[in-house]
Enzyme design. Structure first.
Site, mmCIF file in Angstrom:
data_model
loop_
_atom_site.group_PDB
_atom_site.id
_atom_site.type_symbol
_atom_site.label_atom_id
_atom_site.label_comp_id
_atom_site.label_asym_id
_atom_site.label_seq_id
_atom_site.Cartn_x
_atom_site.Cartn_y
_atom_site.Cartn_z
ATOM 1 N N ARG A 109 -13.485 12.174 4.540
ATOM 2 C CA ARG A 109 -12.094 13.163 5.129
ATOM 3 C C ARG A 109 -11.676 13.875 2.995
ATOM 4 N NH1 ARG A 109 -8.555 8.586 5.883
ATOM 5 N NH2 ARG A 109 -7.012 10.139 5.907
ATOM 6 N N ASP B 33 -14.264 2.133 6.981
ATOM 7 C CA ASP B 33 -13.418 3.338 6.431
ATOM 8 C C ASP B 33 -13.576 3.804 4.973
ATOM 9 O OD1 ASP B 33 -10.959 4.167 6.081
ATOM 10 O OD2 ASP B 33 -11.177 2.742 4.028
ATOM 11 N N HIS C 184 1.078 -1.580 -0.384
ATOM 12 C CA HIS C 184 0.283 -0.088 0.545
ATOM 13 C C HIS C 184 1.074 1.206 0.099
ATOM 14 C CE1 HIS C 184 -3.507 1.809 0.798
ATOM 15 N NE2 HIS C 184 -3.108 2.920 1.001
ATOM 16 N N LYS D 282 -8.231 -1.165 5.984
ATOM 17 C CA LYS D 282 -8.633 -2.079 4.821
ATOM 18 C C LYS D 282 -7.573 -3.552 4.854
ATOM 19 C CE LYS D 282 -8.369 1.035 2.108
ATOM 20 N NZ LYS D 282 -8.123 2.447 2.365
ATOM 21 N N SER E 183 -7.172 4.338 8.228
ATOM 22 C CA SER E 183 -7.692 3.648 6.431
ATOM 23 C C SER E 183 -6.907 2.751 6.543
ATOM 24 C CB SER E 183 -7.749 5.172 6.218
ATOM 25 O OG SER E 183 -8.383 5.095 4.759
#
Length: 429
Positions: free
Chosen positions: A172, A165, A87, A191, A187
């Site tokens: 956001r 989220d 990520h 996930k 966040s």
């Protein structure tokens, strides 16, 4: 057992006044927002209070756990391939997921990649891939499982993973609460911890185009996320990487897909290739695969084969032309010299102004909006040659985009005045 009774104003006030949120308050507000008992405007107020007041590590851990608990967790432990994911915390021109996932799959790992949409000035992997004709990220759990077995990769919308989220993420994006360390960490990890990977590599951006601007902040974010991963039994490590300057020469959804395909074909910008290979090496080490050279998969076409298989499995047609904005504007060099600095944040906002990002939740993005960078820092420039080309389908957006671009770059007289930048700053384990 003691019963705790909460309401949204009480929880907002708790954080607004500098207090810490109790575990019970966090569980209540996340569950309430997921199920519609806490309104968008109330969660917006709480997010701003968190943005301004922060959270300690215990609060971040509980917030993350509550978001994981708001949905399901995927389990692919029966599959024979080791499962590893990556990520990025978000950058400008950061298309690395697109070539990286097939590289790692070509080496024998499985990559269950729950990806996101654009957030603030940064692009989203799903928005980029959906510029491919027919491609869908809305795939079933059974299809994800089948692709992990057959192709070694699936790139999909989070769906029922951490649905709290998903709602907070969209909020956001339009309430100026993106650049918050607690909200970014929770966040990302909610996930990633729910998607069924055995291990995780994080690309934590540092610099003007990152959500957190300083190296100290980015180090803290990386350490927080690594700790969250380890506390949930998932081996996690992070690379700190430079985001002062955009990655590659393309910013925008379809433009970044095009550049990613160049990388998969064995070409592409050196910085995109370097970061792809470095992250792949980290992922493969965590997956226990040491006999595969990720760079070789780009040279020999095996990564491209995996990418084609992934796109086809998800309905995409790579034979169809990628879209490009129907209106364009070119910025030319006023004089000769050497291309100086390019401000990643200003470039990200330029592309957002062109229509590649969102100003409201659920708004459609323009797949063909974006900017091509013709000269990167340190490259020679001749008077009158193109430096940037802007694309959009809505020409009325161009003046605002040009204002964002103005002052974001410069031409210097001597190459020595353009400092060399290390793309990979550090490794956090």
């Amino acid at each position: 057992m003691t019963q705790f009774t909460f309401d949204a104003p009480t929880v907002i006030r708790m954080k607004r006044d500098g207090g810490r949120l109790t575990d019970e308050a966090i569980d209540w507000v996340i569950d309430g927002y997921t199920h519609g008992q806490v309104a968008d405007e109330q969660m917006s107020a709480l997010l701003m209070a968190i943005f301004l007041r922060g959270m300690d590590r215990a609060e971040i851990s509980r917030w993350t756990t509550a978001m994981i608990a708001s949905g399901e967790r995927l389990d692919f432990s029966d599959l024979p391939r080791p499962r590893v994911d990556k990520h990025s915390t978000g950058g400008v021109g950061d298309k690395i997921t697109i070539p990286l996932v097939p590289v790692v799959a070509a080496c024998g790992a499985a990559v269950p990649q729950a990806a996101g949409r654009g957030l603030g000035h940064t692009g989203g992997t799903l928005d980029k891939l959906e510029s491919i004709a027919g491609f869908t990220a809305e795939i079933s759990k059974s299809q994800i499982r089948q692709q992990l077995s057959d192709v070694g990769a699936a790139i999909f919308a989070a769906g029922e993973l951490a649905p709290a989220d998903r709602k907070i993420y969209a909020l956001r994006d339009v309430t100026a609460t993106v650049e918050s360390l607690p909200l970014i960490a929770s966040s990302v990890m909610s996930k990633k911890l729910a998607e069924g990977a055995d291990s995780l590599v994080l690309d934590v951006k540092v610099g003007r185009g990152a959500f957190l601007k300083t190296e100290d902040q980015s180090r803290e974010l990386a350490a927080t996320m690594v700790e969250l991963g380890l506390s949930h039994g998932i081996p996690t490590r992070a690379l700190l990487t430079d985001m002062d300057v955009p990655l590659g020469r393309a910013i925008g959804n379809a433009l970044e897909v095009e550049e990613s395909i160049e990388v998969l074909a064995g070409g592409g910008p050196a910085d995109v290739v370097e970061l792809t290979v470095a992250l792949a090496a980290e992922m493969l080490e965590l997956a226990g695969i040491d006999e595969c050279d990720p760079a070789q998969t780009l040279r020999d076409g095996t990564a491209m084969d995996r990418f084609r298989a992934l796109v086809t499995a998800q309905g995409g047609d790579l034979a169809a032309a990628l879209p490009i904005g129907g209106c364009s504007e070119t910025v030319s060099a006023p004089r000769g010299g050497t291309m100086g600095d390019i401000d990643a944040m200003a470039m990200g906002l330029t592309v957002w102004r062109l229509g590649a990002g969102r100003a409201r939740p659920g708004e459609r993005v323009q797949p063909g909006a974006g900017v091509r960078i013709h000269r990167r820092p340190g490259e020679p420039v001749s008077a009158g040659e193109p430096l940037f080309t802007l694309y959009t389908d809505t020409p009325e957006r161009i003046p605002a985009a040009m204002r964002e671009l103005d002052g974001a770059w410069g031409i210097v007289d001597a190459p020595a005045r353009v400092p060399a930048r290390a793309l990979i700053i550090d490794r956090i384990v």
